[in-house]
Write an enzyme that holds these catalytic residues in place. Structure first.
Site, PDB file in Angstrom:
ATOM      1  N   ASP A 136       0.849  -1.243   0.093  1.00 15.69           N
ATOM      2  CA  ASP A 136       0.091   0.186  -0.013  1.00 15.69           C
ATOM      3  C   ASP A 136       1.129   1.205   0.102  1.00 15.69           C
ATOM      4  OD1 ASP A 136      -3.117   0.799   0.770  1.00 15.69           O
ATOM      5  OD2 ASP A 136      -1.753   2.124   1.733  1.00 15.69           O
ATOM      6  N   ILE A 137       0.417   2.367  -0.829  1.00 20.60           N
ATOM      7  CA  ILE A 137       1.488   3.463  -0.791  1.00 20.60           C
ATOM      8  C   ILE A 137       1.084   4.293   0.231  1.00 20.60           C
ATOM      9  CG2 ILE A 137       1.682   5.567  -2.286  1.00 20.60           C
ATOM     10  CD1 ILE A 137       1.274   3.989  -4.791  1.00 20.60           C
ATOM     11  N   ASP A 180      -5.089   2.131  -4.386  1.00 23.27           N
ATOM     12  CA  ASP A 180      -3.449   2.242  -4.175  1.00 23.27           C
ATOM     13  C   ASP A 180      -2.714   0.843  -3.742  1.00 23.27           C
ATOM     14  OD1 ASP A 180      -4.592   3.031  -1.756  1.00 23.27           O
ATOM     15  OD2 ASP A 180      -2.547   3.869  -1.093  1.00 23.27           O
TER      16      ASP A 180
END
Length: 303
Positions: A136-137, A180
């Site tokens: 996950d960003i 994301d």
């Protein structure tokens, strides 16, 4: 020279006879769907048979009436035009099939796509040993508020395209992206003993890529990674916009490893750590409360 639709050929000719001419050019004539009518005064059955065997489309004996020859010519041309159209249609079909196959391979692993094309309707397999990664960003939500729609999509496309390249290089299988979040698995659909090691290498490459990337709107971007290993069920669901997906507690735990992870490190469950204890330096985080799982002993790898 140029486009030829039909060839009228005699047998008795100076130099090269009709048989030799047919045999020498037969492959080219067949490739071009070019009909050859032999027009000769030789009317023996063995001569006619020999010409047809050599590749002639028809045989007309001389002298002949123009109406007869004209009918033979028209018939041969009609067959040629039908074959030409068939060839064109087959080429179009083959091109569309190739596009369809390529699209299918962009959606599904090669072995799964082959099974679907072979007519298998329900695809569901159990795998006892694999590793699942969620990435996950970090800080993406506030960052997305500062980007235009085009900038946001460009950033995600560039980042996930780089991740896709890593999966291909390492022989992993991308499962999907959710916003994301990026999900990938090792050991499926082709089993491999080093699934945990391969997944750690994937995580290192993802983190290094974002570390080396230019800041976005003045913000450095990092990724939070979690990995878990164990059994899963994998299969294809849906008939429209279908997808190859994974289910089971292994998947849920991998997701929790990501959500409870820290940027700049790789968060591992104890089952994954057990597979890496001899190949990587592990940092024991001790017992911690994992949402939906209770207390778990987890580990970190700091690249």
């Amino acid at each position: 020279k140029g486009k030829v639709d039909l060839l009228i050929l005699d047998i008795l000719m100076p130099g090269e006879n009709g048989y030799e001419f047919l045999q020498r050019n037969l492959a080219e004539f067949k490739s071009a769907n070019l009909p050859v009518i032999v027009l000769s005064s030789l009317d023996e059955l063995d001569t006619i048979y020999r010409c047809l065997e050599a590749g002639a489309s028809d045989y007309v004996t001389k002298p002949c009436k123009f109406i007869t020859l004209n009918a033979r010519i028209n018939s041969a041309l009609e067959r040629k035009h039908l074959k030409d159209r068939e060839k064109e249609y087959l080429a179009v079909i083959e091109t569309e099939k190739e596009k369809s196959d390529n699209l299918l391979l962009n959606i599904l692993p090669v072995p799964i796509a082959d099974r679907l094309k072979a007519g298998e309707e329900t695809i569901a397999d159990s795998f006892d040993h694999c590793s699942v990664l969620f990435a996950d960003i970090a800080g993406f939500t506030p960052l997305s508020e500062k980007l235009s729609a085009r900038e946001l999509v460009d950033f995600l496309n560039e980042t996930f395209s780089a991740f896709d390249a890593f999966t291909e290089e390492l022989g992993l299988e991308k499962i999907k992206t959710i916003g994301d979040n990026y999900m990938v698995v090792a050991g499926i659909p082709e089993p491999r003993e080093d699934h945990a090691q391969a997944m750690v290498e994937m995580a290192i490459r993802m983190q290094q890529y974002l570390h080396d990337s230019e800041p976005v709107q003045g913000h450095s971007v990092s990724v939070r990674v979690g990995i878990n290993s164990g059994p899963v069920v994998a299969g294809v669901i849906g008939t429209k916009k279908f997808t190859y997906d994974l289910w089971g507690d292994t998947v849920n735990t991998a997701s929790r490893m990501e959500s409870h992870g820290v940027t700049g490190a790789i968060h591992l469950s104890d089952s994954t750590a057990a597979l890496l204890s001899e190949s990587h330096e592990l940092e024991n985080r001790g017992e911690m409360e994992i949402k939906g799982k209770g207390k778990m002993n987890t580990f970190l790898i700091r690249p």
